[in-house]
Design an enzyme around this catalytic site. Structure first.
Site, PDB file in Angstrom:
ATOM      1  N   ASP A   1       1.381  -8.341  -2.746  1.00 12.74           N
ATOM      2  CA  ASP A   1       1.786  -7.140  -4.043  1.00 12.74           C
ATOM      3  C   ASP A   1       3.435  -7.412  -4.099  1.00 12.74           C
ATOM      4  O   ASP A   1       4.055  -8.161  -3.500  1.00 12.74           O
ATOM      5  CB  ASP A   1       1.578  -5.950  -3.643  1.00 12.74           C
ATOM      6  CG  ASP A   1       2.137  -5.177  -2.350  1.00 12.74           C
ATOM      7  OD1 ASP A   1       3.020  -6.069  -1.915  1.00 12.74           O
ATOM      8  OD2 ASP A   1       1.657  -4.513  -1.749  1.00 12.74           O
ATOM      9  N   ARG A   2       3.924  -6.478  -5.011  1.00  9.64           N
ATOM     10  CA  ARG A   2       5.320  -6.504  -5.574  1.00  9.64           C
ATOM     11  C   ARG A   2       5.945  -6.371  -4.157  1.00  9.64           C
ATOM     12  O   ARG A   2       7.549  -6.817  -4.186  1.00  9.64           O
ATOM     13  CB  ARG A   2       5.617  -5.462  -6.510  1.00  9.64           C
ATOM     14  CG  ARG A   2       5.027  -5.675  -7.929  1.00  9.64           C
ATOM     15  CD  ARG A   2       5.374  -4.939  -8.854  1.00  9.64           C
ATOM     16  NE  ARG A   2       6.791  -4.860  -9.088  1.00  9.64           N
ATOM     17  CZ  ARG A   2       7.464  -4.160  -9.598  1.00  9.64           C
ATOM     18  NH1 ARG A   2       6.828  -3.532 -10.733  1.00  9.64           N
ATOM     19  NH2 ARG A   2       8.817  -4.254  -9.863  1.00  9.64           N
TER      20      ARG A   2
END
Length: 134
Positions: free
Chosen positions: A13-14
């Site tokens: 994810d980010r």
């Protein structure tokens, strides 16, 4: 039986941490590999008219993983009663630290969705799974 997976960039994810949904995918990858290792690859089961849907998944996330981490996934048969199979999964990083544990349960159905009694219909497969119960 062990299966190895390397965390891919798209699985993060980010924050650079593996998204939780991927662990279930890795369980499936390891399960398919496990079946091949025991001599019953999934495509063979399907050719015999056997499908094995997931009926339950339980996950316990212990430590995070990130891009390029090498993950070893061990699959074990923990319960088998002929119609329902329960597998356990333990995932470890390259340092041997457990990052995930989980279980999945599966039914055995024919292509019409009716339960199959493996002991009667496929005794070799039934016997193989029985021998692997831990």
């Amino acid at each position: 039986m062990a299966y190895n997976h390397t965390v891919q960039y798209y699985e993060t994810d980010r924050m650079g941490i593996t998204h939780h949904s991927n662990y279930i995918r890795w369980m499936e990858e390891a399960r398919i590999d496990f079946l091949s290792q025991i001599g019953w690859p999934y495509n063979k089961l399907e050719s015999l008219g056997i499908v094995s849907p997931v009926i339950n998944v339980d996950c316990d996330f212990k430590k995070t993983t990130t891009f390029a981490d090498a993950i070893e996934i061990t699959v074990r048969v923990i319960e088998f009663k002929g119609v329902k199979l329960k597998l356990s999964y333990e995932m470890k990083n390259k340092d041997g630290v457990v990052v995930f544990t989980g279980t999945s349960s599966h039914a055995f159905l024919d292509i019409e969705g009716k339960p199959i009694r493996l002991k009667q219909s496929f005794p070799e497969f039934f016997g193989c799974l029985c021998e692997l119960i831990e």
